[in-house]
Design an enzyme around this catalytic site. Structure first.
Site, PDB file in Angstrom:
ATOM      1  CG  ASP A   8      49.123  66.629 -67.228  1.00 35.68           C
ATOM      2  OD1 ASP A   8      50.275  67.088 -67.282  1.00 35.68           O
ATOM      3  OD2 ASP A   8      48.379  66.538 -68.220  1.00 35.68           O
ATOM      4  CE  LYS A  36      54.702  62.115 -64.338  1.00 33.92           C
ATOM      5  NZ  LYS A  36      53.360  62.419 -64.859  1.00 33.92           N
ATOM      6  N   GLY A  92      55.882  68.766 -67.826  1.00 36.69           N
ATOM      7  CA  GLY A  92      55.820  69.996 -67.031  1.00 36.69           C
ATOM      8  C   GLY A  92      55.576  69.591 -65.593  1.00 36.69           C
ATOM      9  CG  HIS A  93      57.494  66.744 -63.851  1.00 37.68           C
ATOM     10  ND1 HIS A  93      58.409  65.735 -63.785  1.00 37.68           N
ATOM     11  CD2 HIS A  93      56.518  66.313 -64.694  1.00 37.68           C
ATOM     12  CE1 HIS A  93      58.001  64.733 -64.569  1.00 37.68           C
ATOM     13  NE2 HIS A  93      56.861  65.068 -65.129  1.00 37.68           N
ATOM     14  CD  GLN A 125      55.972  62.784 -71.277  1.00 40.03           C
ATOM     15  OE1 GLN A 125      56.866  61.968 -71.298  1.00 40.03           O
ATOM     16  NE2 GLN A 125      56.215  64.081 -71.233  1.00 40.03           N
TER      17      GLN A 125
HETATM   18  P1  IMP Z   1      54.023  64.803 -77.535  1.00 41.64           P
HETATM   19  O1  IMP Z   1      54.615  64.056 -76.393  1.00 41.64           O
HETATM   20  O2  IMP Z   1      54.278  66.271 -77.502  1.00 41.64           O
HETATM   21  O3  IMP Z   1      54.364  64.185 -78.848  1.00 41.64           O
HETATM   22  O4  IMP Z   1      52.419  64.673 -77.427  1.00 41.64           O
HETATM   23  C1  IMP Z   1      51.744  63.438 -77.574  1.00 41.64           C
HETATM   24  C2  IMP Z   1      50.560  63.346 -76.613  1.00 41.64           C
HETATM   25  O5  IMP Z   1      51.058  63.249 -75.290  1.00 41.64           O
HETATM   26  C3  IMP Z   1      49.647  64.564 -76.637  1.00 41.64           C
HETATM   27  O6  IMP Z   1      48.316  64.131 -76.379  1.00 41.64           O
HETATM   28  C4  IMP Z   1      50.140  65.391 -75.463  1.00 41.64           C
HETATM   29  O7  IMP Z   1      49.150  66.249 -74.956  1.00 41.64           O
HETATM   30  C5  IMP Z   1      50.503  64.293 -74.485  1.00 41.64           C
HETATM   31  N1  IMP Z   1      51.533  64.687 -73.527  1.00 41.64           N
HETATM   32  C6  IMP Z   1      52.858  64.832 -73.770  1.00 41.64           C
HETATM   33  N2  IMP Z   1      53.501  65.207 -72.651  1.00 41.64           N
HETATM   34  C7  IMP Z   1      52.579  65.268 -71.691  1.00 41.64           C
HETATM   35  C8  IMP Z   1      52.636  65.562 -70.277  1.00 41.64           C
HETATM   36  O8  IMP Z   1      53.701  65.819 -69.694  1.00 41.64           O
HETATM   37  N3  IMP Z   1      51.450  65.520 -69.614  1.00 41.64           N
HETATM   38  C9  IMP Z   1      50.292  65.194 -70.218  1.00 41.64           C
HETATM   39  N4  IMP Z   1      50.191  64.908 -71.516  1.00 41.64           N
HETATM   40  C10 IMP Z   1      51.325  64.942 -72.238  1.00 41.64           C
END
Ligand code: IMP
Length: 426
Positions: free
Chosen positions: A13, A16, A40-41, A226
């Site tokens: 977040d 990017k 989520g970009h 991420q």
């Molecule tokens: P997962 O990727 O859905 O398995 O989530 C694992 C961890 O990564 C959790 O804490 C999510 O909130 C975090 N996370 C996954 N994708 C994102 C992202 O695009 N931005 C911020 N946090 C993320």
């Protein structure tokens, strides 16, 4: 032949999407190499807002090739929805500007069910707070070598056999361990094929396409999803995602040699946020945290969850700089800090009774550190109208300089708002 990388230097977040969109102008090819629809970009163009989950943020530009590499876990339903949604808004998407690796792993409905059920079963503090997009279970299947790949979608026998084999185990788990309904293989395969049919024209050997484009002198930009602190190997394990948002993910997720990579941009906010659970040494109390959250619009683009907010953690940022060999830092959302009189940055941790500048990457251990702060003067004025670096007030420049001196990496650009023109070159 050259390629540059944009990666998140925090817990995701960092903004990017906007940066990739902005940089895309100077590149021919934009590549997503890891993660999935958990990303989520967000890109703002005038009054229009676009949120990309799987599509590279370069799709909004004409005459760019966008590639989804094999390191991505592909939620076909989500991707088809994204493509059709953008097409309805007049954005042209076709195999002329989008290709998807034939070897990308597929996220299937049982991955999402298990992801959510696993989280629900975990006790309080042990929850990861995943996005529920099936990311962990899909990567698990890839690594235990039972994953279904995009290419399998077009071989009916293989597809059904693979899904049947998977469901034998998954249904047992779903029914007996998670108390959920079992899934029927034929139905899962039928649904998957419906979406796969729409994606077939985009399927390609992207490894070869990408390397040929590079040989032709095309400029490639890798778009990380991420952030480094969520990396499965280097992040705050187990409170991480299941891919490699760090530099290694570029090579393993796309098939491009590390020798071709020139610039590695680390995107970091001027403060710190985290969505989901896990340690966060510089997290602010609810009063100040929510002030920053409201000023910065800190709500997840994928799940809508409120993000936890805190002071910039320089110990973590320096670790990320070194780990990824960052050539440049791009600082986003510095304008949000205008609401504060004094701003703190974390320069050390107290860990096991000792003051240290070493990051503690173990998730459970990181809970035990105490941050040591340096207070810096706020600037108290609106930065969103700045269009040149020299427009920034002295205190904001001093804040940036402090980050550069601490990390040893130049802050080459600063973003002061969501619009394309709100970016300053240092
Ligand atoms: P997962 O990727 O859905 O398995 O989530 C694992 C961890 O990564 C959790 O804490 C999510 O909130 C975090 N996370 C996954 N994708 C994102 C992202 O695009 N931005 C911020 N946090 C993320």
């Amino acid at each position: 032949m050259s390629a540059d990388v944009i990666l998140g230097a925090q817990w995701g977040d960092e903004g990017k999407g906007k940066i990739v969109d902005l940089f895309s102008e100077q590149y021919d090819v934009i590549v997503r190499y890891q993660g999935g629809a958990n990303a989520g970009h967000t890109v703002i163009v005038g009054k229009d807002k676009y949120v990309m989950h799987l599509l590279p943020s370069g799709v909004l530009h004409k005459n760019k090739m966008n590639i989804i590499g094999h390191g991505v876990v592909l939620d076909m339903e989500s991707l088809v929805g994204e493509i059709e949604g953008l097409q309805k808004r007049g954005i042209s998407i076709s195999p002329r500007n989008l290709l998807i690796s034939e070897n990308a792993s597929i996220v299937l409905p049982y991955h999402k069910l298990i992801d959510k059920a696993k989280e629900e079963k975990k006790k309080g503090g042990k929850k990861i707070g995943t996005t529920g997009r099936g990311i962990g279970p899909a990567y698990t299947d890839k690594y235990v070598r039972i994953g279904v790949r995009l290419r399998d979608m077009f071989n009916n026998e293989t597809l059904l056999a693979k899904i049947e084999e998977n469901l034998e185990e998954k249904n047992f788990l779903l029914k007996n361990f998670y108390g959920q309904k079992e899934l029927a293989a034929a139905q899962v395969a039928k649904e998957a094929k419906k979406f796969a049919k729409k994606l077939k024209p985009y399927m390609a050997n992207t490894l070869s396409v990408l390397n040929n484009l590079l040989k032709k002198g095309k400029k490639v930009l890798f778009e990380g999803a991420q952030g480094a602190l969520l990396d499965i190997d280097f992040g705050t394990y187990p409170y991480v995602t299941s891919s490699n948002p760090t530099i290694g993910g570029v090579m393993t997720g796309s098939g491009v040699s590390h020798r071709l990579i020139k610039k590695v941009w680390g995107i970091t906010k001027a403060y710190q946020t985290r969505v989901g659970n896990g340690p966060f040494p510089t997290e602010l109390d609810e009063e100040l945290g929510s002030k920053i959250r409201e000023a910065g619009g800190e709500y997840g683009a994928t799940t809508g969850r409120a993000r936890r907010c805190g002071w910039l953690d320089l110990v973590a940022l320096k670790y990320v700089c070194e780990l990824n060999g960052l050539s440049d830092i791009l600082l986003t959302k510095i304008d949000v800090l205008s609401i504060l009189k004094d701003i703190k940055v974390c320069t050390h941790y107290i860990y096991k009774g000792r003051k240290t500048q070493d990051f503690v990457s173990d998730g459970e251990e990181l809970y035990t550190v105490k941050p040591v702060y340096k207070s810096l003067k706020g600037w108290g004025s609106d930065l969103t109208k700045a269009r040149k670096y020299s427009d920034l007030p002295k205190a904001a420049k001093a804040y940036i300089k402090f980050i550069e001196d601490y990390t040893g990496v130049k802050v080459s650009m600063v973003s002061v708002g969501p619009e394309r023109d709100q970016i300053l070159k240092a």
